[in-house]
Design an enzyme around this catalytic site. Structure first.
Site, PDB file in Angstrom:
ATOM      1  N   LYS A 193      60.460  84.057 -47.489  1.00 50.22           N
ATOM      2  CA  LYS A 193      59.528  85.076 -47.966  1.00 50.22           C
ATOM      3  C   LYS A 193      59.264  84.888 -49.455  1.00 50.22           C
ATOM      4  O   LYS A 193      60.162  84.505 -50.216  1.00 50.22           O
ATOM      5  CB  LYS A 193      60.074  86.478 -47.693  1.00 50.22           C
ATOM      6  CG  LYS A 193      60.196  86.789 -46.201  1.00 50.22           C
ATOM      7  CD  LYS A 193      60.674  88.200 -45.951  1.00 50.22           C
ATOM      8  CE  LYS A 193      60.757  88.500 -44.455  1.00 50.22           C
ATOM      9  NZ  LYS A 193      61.207  89.875 -44.175  1.00 50.22           N
TER      10      LYS A 193
ATOM     11  N   ARG B   8      55.745 100.314 -34.005  1.00 48.98           N
ATOM     12  CA  ARG B   8      54.653  99.602 -34.664  1.00 48.98           C
ATOM     13  C   ARG B   8      53.375  99.687 -33.841  1.00 48.98           C
ATOM     14  O   ARG B   8      53.406  99.598 -32.613  1.00 48.98           O
ATOM     15  CB  ARG B   8      55.040  98.135 -34.879  1.00 48.98           C
ATOM     16  CG  ARG B   8      53.901  97.242 -35.329  1.00 48.98           C
ATOM     17  CD  ARG B   8      54.388  95.843 -35.665  1.00 48.98           C
ATOM     18  NE  ARG B   8      55.131  95.831 -36.910  1.00 48.98           N
ATOM     19  CZ  ARG B   8      55.533  94.715 -37.523  1.00 48.98           C
ATOM     20  NH1 ARG B   8      55.253  93.525 -36.985  1.00 48.98           N
ATOM     21  NH2 ARG B   8      56.202  94.776 -38.655  1.00 48.98           N
TER      22      ARG B   8
ATOM     23  N   LYS C 160      65.285  94.642 -34.227  1.00 46.79           N
ATOM     24  CA  LYS C 160      65.832  93.415 -34.802  1.00 46.79           C
ATOM     25  C   LYS C 160      67.347  93.539 -34.834  1.00 46.79           C
ATOM     26  O   LYS C 160      67.891  94.535 -35.314  1.00 46.79           O
ATOM     27  CB  LYS C 160      65.303  93.188 -36.222  1.00 46.79           C
ATOM     28  CG  LYS C 160      63.845  92.752 -36.300  1.00 46.79           C
ATOM     29  CD  LYS C 160      63.472  92.451 -37.750  1.00 46.79           C
ATOM     30  CE  LYS C 160      62.046  91.926 -37.847  1.00 46.79           C
ATOM     31  NZ  LYS C 160      61.689  91.613 -39.264  1.00 46.79           N
TER      32      LYS C 160
ATOM     33  N   LYS D  38      64.743  89.211 -32.393  1.00 48.23           N
ATOM     34  CA  LYS D  38      63.805  90.331 -32.463  1.00 48.23           C
ATOM     35  C   LYS D  38      63.198  90.496 -31.078  1.00 48.23           C
ATOM     36  O   LYS D  38      62.638  89.555 -30.527  1.00 48.23           O
ATOM     37  CB  LYS D  38      62.709  90.057 -33.483  1.00 48.23           C
ATOM     38  CG  LYS D  38      61.542  91.048 -33.406  1.00 48.23           C
ATOM     39  CD  LYS D  38      60.393  90.603 -34.285  1.00 48.23           C
ATOM     40  CE  LYS D  38      59.139  91.373 -33.951  1.00 48.23           C
ATOM     41  NZ  LYS D  38      57.981  90.918 -34.747  1.00 48.23           N
TER      42      LYS D  38
ATOM     43  N   TYR E 145      50.385  97.698 -44.103  1.00 48.09           N
ATOM     44  CA  TYR E 145      49.856  96.527 -44.809  1.00 48.09           C
ATOM     45  C   TYR E 145      48.771  95.892 -43.954  1.00 48.09           C
ATOM     46  O   TYR E 145      48.654  96.160 -42.754  1.00 48.09           O
ATOM     47  CB  TYR E 145      50.954  95.504 -45.122  1.00 48.09           C
ATOM     48  CG  TYR E 145      51.878  95.174 -43.980  1.00 48.09           C
ATOM     49  CD1 TYR E 145      51.584  94.159 -43.084  1.00 48.09           C
ATOM     50  CD2 TYR E 145      53.064  95.891 -43.789  1.00 48.09           C
ATOM     51  CE1 TYR E 145      52.430  93.860 -42.030  1.00 48.09           C
ATOM     52  CE2 TYR E 145      53.918  95.601 -42.750  1.00 48.09           C
ATOM     53  CZ  TYR E 145      53.598  94.590 -41.868  1.00 48.09           C
ATOM     54  OH  TYR E 145      54.430  94.293 -40.820  1.00 48.09           O
TER      55      TYR E 145
ATOM     56  N   ARG F 227      47.565  92.324 -42.609  1.00 45.65           N
ATOM     57  CA  ARG F 227      48.160  90.998 -42.386  1.00 45.65           C
ATOM     58  C   ARG F 227      47.093  89.986 -41.999  1.00 45.65           C
ATOM     59  O   ARG F 227      46.251  90.235 -41.131  1.00 45.65           O
ATOM     60  CB  ARG F 227      49.224  91.060 -41.293  1.00 45.65           C
ATOM     61  CG  ARG F 227      49.680  89.693 -40.783  1.00 45.65           C
ATOM     62  CD  ARG F 227      50.955  89.783 -39.975  1.00 45.65           C
ATOM     63  NE  ARG F 227      52.090  90.141 -40.823  1.00 45.65           N
ATOM     64  CZ  ARG F 227      53.349  90.252 -40.374  1.00 45.65           C
ATOM     65  NH1 ARG F 227      53.599  90.044 -39.089  1.00 45.65           N
ATOM     66  NH2 ARG F 227      54.327  90.566 -41.196  1.00 45.65           N
TER      67      ARG F 227
ATOM     68  N   LYS G 236      60.970  94.718 -46.189  1.00 53.16           N
ATOM     69  CA  LYS G 236      60.059  95.821 -46.509  1.00 53.16           C
ATOM     70  C   LYS G 236      60.779  97.159 -46.410  1.00 53.16           C
ATOM     71  O   LYS G 236      60.650  98.017 -47.291  1.00 53.16           O
ATOM     72  CB  LYS G 236      58.850  95.789 -45.567  1.00 53.16           C
ATOM     73  CG  LYS G 236      57.976  94.547 -45.700  1.00 53.16           C
ATOM     74  CD  LYS G 236      56.778  94.651 -44.757  1.00 53.16           C
ATOM     75  CE  LYS G 236      55.860  93.432 -44.876  1.00 53.16           C
ATOM     76  NZ  LYS G 236      56.470  92.221 -44.292  1.00 53.16           N
TER      77      LYS G 236
END
Length: 755
Positions: A201, A267, A282, A295, A359, A361, A459
């Site tokens: 990342k 999500r 996760k 995940k 966010y 993406r 995050k």
């Protein structure tokens, strides 16, 4: 550095007059302030001047965007025309379109930087005004900035369209089928459980976001899951509600990377009213996978989320509903296992919605190829979902707030409930179980000034430590990085730049040069794969991507050896005499099967077979045997025509005009030196004494010799260029002899003068 100097460094010269007149605004503000103090009339004049500058910039951006949209539409129509007319489908045609799209992409990148620079200039000017005058113009100017927004989000649509057209150029007009065309509406994520991946990342400063997107897009297409609808900005939106308890046990477990530590989130993709919600978990070093991290997730309808969290909608009921829909049993068992595990954790650990992360993406991935996937998350925002401060944010204990949608920047929320992350987050996912290595372009990108590596960035951990710091004993290590400027000095020949003539340069090279280098690498890989079983992908692990003529991993070429020189071979029978073939001493060749009546259009894949002639002797001394290797597809421009061991190959290489101009410039440089010598010689002859005249005569002779020699070298190089002679083009003896003669003339001059 003062922002005025920074602005001057970032100005794109062709658009200089369209930038905010920062120095004029600053001078106006300063002069009036020092002259007579700030009055209401001064304030009205300054606001009018600033509003004019904002309008100028906004109108310029809109005009450029309209121009870019028109150019994209033209490229789209042209590519479709090429696709519908096989006779027009040549490599040259698609290369021209590829270059046109690259030019548009550079304009998008320049326009993005233009927007960012001007937005910062206005913000700086508002801040300077408020500090010098004591007024609050920054807050009063917010509505005007909303009416004429200077944001980079509008460029995402153009980038997606350019990416799709680039992919068509790479595949020579053939749309690549993708398993992601599933009409599910899942727009920015897919199944990530199938492979073990190495994840890294990085943070990206807003100044560099569009440039990084453009660089990645030149190598990987933007991943779009629902191709049946027109792509919109809201399709890239991702919202996740993270679960935790009052003690933040999941936070602590993830931060300390405990065995079996979980992260559970809800999500959804796209608009707030999306019907599908994914329950994701996760697990770090899962016990049921022999210590591997995993995940996993499953889908629920939005009305079923609250009953699922309460336990009213059990895992058994979910499994029964799936069986009623005739879902295969392994999938049902997997969903039942995940659902029961999540419900157990929610019940035993007393988990409740705590934090939302939003966010946009942009994902990059080759269709049906999960070896490499890159995602870039922008507009990252954290929003509180908890009731820990006795504020009711989720009425009736709903699983998410109904008052917060996906309308970034969520200006209606108080600062105590929102955190806007200042950077974009780049994440690379590379398969490791197959020994996959990162491509060279990706290594160059992550080592450049454009990105800032932040290992193990999370995050949820970042958002939680901001809102609930007083409840947490441990904080993430990267918080100290937030106080630093992650921008680095621009490295030379890295990223998207322009030449002095404003031509697009990618890592310091032209786009056409990069494409030709990939094609040469592919051709060279074909030549190098001389042993049975060696594939093109094995020979060039980093050059296969983006080259439509490359071989697949199942297609091999056998019994071919690397020629001493690589050339593009053409079967033009009217080759001029000056382009006669060069001797080829190699003992083996790739042969093209040109059967009678077989007409193949330029750019169409042609069947090429590698074989040994009975008259060919192998260097190892093995007996001659005629073998037929597997069939492979090669591009017409990369074909090598059939020939025997001692026959010459016909070579037709295009010579750029700049090669002849370079030869002329060298000749002119020699003539300029001759003119200088001649000037000195004539001065000595006309105005000197007897000794000076002797030396002048020597210089005249030198000038004549040098001029004749320069003409000889010019003609010889021109002859070599015309005939493609592979000889030395540099001059070994001319400069050395010239220096020796000049030194000799000076020695004679001193001797005659002081003798």
């Amino acid at each position: 550095m003062k922002y005025g100097l920074e602005l001057q460094e970032n100005i794109f010269p062709p658009w200089r007059l369209s930038y905010v007149a920062y120095d004029v605004l600053k001078q106006e503000l300063k002069s009036r302030q020092l002259d007579h103090g700030w009055t209401q009339q001064d304030e009205a004049d300054f606001v009018h001047l600033l509003d004019n500058e904002l309008t100028k910039v906004y109108d310029f951006i809109n005009a450029k965007l309209s121009e870019i949209d028109a150019r994209i539409l033209y490229c789209e129509r042209t590519i479709h025309t090429l696709h519908n007319n096989p006779t027009m489908q040549t490599d040259a045609s698609y290369k021209i379109m590829d270059e046109a799209l690259t030019e548009i992409l550079f304009d998008v990148n320049d326009l993005s930087k233009f927007t960012r620079v001007n937005y910062m200039a206005i913000q700086k000017m508002l801040k300077k005004h408020d500090r010098w005058t004591g007024l609050d113009l920054k807050q009063a100017f917010v509505q005007k900035l909303r009416d004429k927004p200077l944001d980079n989000q509008r460029f995402d649509v153009s980038i997606v369209y350019i990416s799709a057209l680039h992919a068509l150029c790479r595949s020579r007009g053939n749309r690549q089928a993708s398993s992601s065309d599933n009409k599910t509406g899942i727009n920015a994520d897919g199944d990530q459980n199938a492979f073990e991946r190495a994840t890294a990342k990085y943070w990206i400063h807003p100044d560099n976001v569009t440039e990084v997107k453009a660089i990645i897009m030149l190598h990987l297409p933007v991943l779009i899951f629902n191709r049946d609808k027109k792509w919109e900005v809201e399709d890239s939106a991702i919202s996740s509600v993270y679960m935790d308890n009052d003690n933040f046990d999941l936070y602590a477990g993830r931060l300390q990377r405990d065995e079996g530590a979980e992260a559970i989130r809800l999500r959804w993709y796209g608009p707030y009213d999306t019907k599908s919600v994914f329950v994701e978990r996760k697990t770090h070093h899962a016990s049921w996978l022999q210590g591997a991290s995993v995940k996993d997730r499953f889908r629920l309808s939005e009305p079923d989320v609250n009953p699922f969290l309460r336990g009213d909608y059990s895992a058994d009921q979910i499994a029964n509903d799936l069986r009623a829909k005739k879902v295969d049993e392994p999938t049902v068992d997997n969903v039942h296992f995940i659902a029961s595990g999540v419900q157990t954790s929610v019940r035993e650990k007393e988990l409740r919605p705590t934090l939302r992360a939003f966010y946009n993406r942009t994902a990059f991935q080759l269709p049906d190829d999960q070896k490499l996937r890159i995602s870039l998350d922008t507009n990252l925002t954290f929003i509180r979902e908890d009731h820990l401060d006795s504020t009711s944010r989720r009425p009736k204990d709903n699983w998410r707030r109904p008052d917060v949608r996906i309308d970034y920047p969520f200006s209606y929320l108080p600062d105590s409930e929102i955190l806007r992350f200042p950077y974009a987050v780049l994440e690379t996912k590379l398969q490791t179980h197959l020994g996959q290595e990162p491509p060279a372009w990706l290594s160059s990108l992550i080592e450049s000034h454009l990105v800032h590596e932040v290992p193990r960035f999370s995050k949820y951990l970042h958002g939680a430590c901001h809102f609930y710091r007083e409840r947490l004993a441990l904080l993430p290590w990267w918080l100290s990085e937030m106080n630093q400027d992650i921008r680095k000095p621009r490295a030379e020949n890295i990223g998207l730049t322009r030449s002095k003539s404003f031509k697009p340069l990618i890592d310091g090279r032209y786009r056409r040069a990069m494409i030709e280098e990939k094609e040469r690498a592919n051709q060279d890989a074909v030549m190098r794969s001389g042993q049975p079983g060696i594939t093109l992908e094995d020979a060039t692990p980093n050059s296969r991507e983006g080259s439509p003529g490359a071989l697949s991993s199942s297609e091999t070429l056998t019994k071919s050896r690397t020629p001493e020189r690589r050339r593009l071979i053409d079967d033009d029978s009217e080759t001029p005499e000056s382009w006669k073939p060069v001797q080829n001493t190699q003992q083996q060749h790739l042969t093209v099967d040109m059967k009678p009546g077989n007409t193949t259009a330029l750019g169409t894949p042609v069947m090429v077979q590698s074989q040994s002639s009975s008259s060919v002797n192998r260097a190892s001394g093995n007996n001659n045997k005629k073998k037929s290797g597997p069939m492979a597809f090669l591009n017409w421009n990369n074909m090598i025509e059939e020939g025997e061991s001692n026959k010459r190959q016909k070579v037709k290489v295009r010579v750029e005009p700049k090669v002849f101009f370079a030869n002329e410039r060298t000749f002119i440089s020699w003539l300029q030196f001759c003119a200088l010598l001649l000037t000195v010689a004539l001065s000595l002859l006309n105005f000197g004494d007897n000794s000076a005249r002797i030396v002048g005569g020597i210089f005249i002779g030198l000038a004549a010799v040098v001029a004749i020699y320069a003409l000889y070298r010019f003609e010889k190089r021109a002859w070599m260029i015309n005939r493609r002679v592979d000889g030395r083009y540099d001059d070994l003896w001319g400069p050395a002899v010239l220096c020796t003669l000049l030194v000799g003339a000076l020695i004679v001059n001193f001797y005659l003068r002081f003798h």
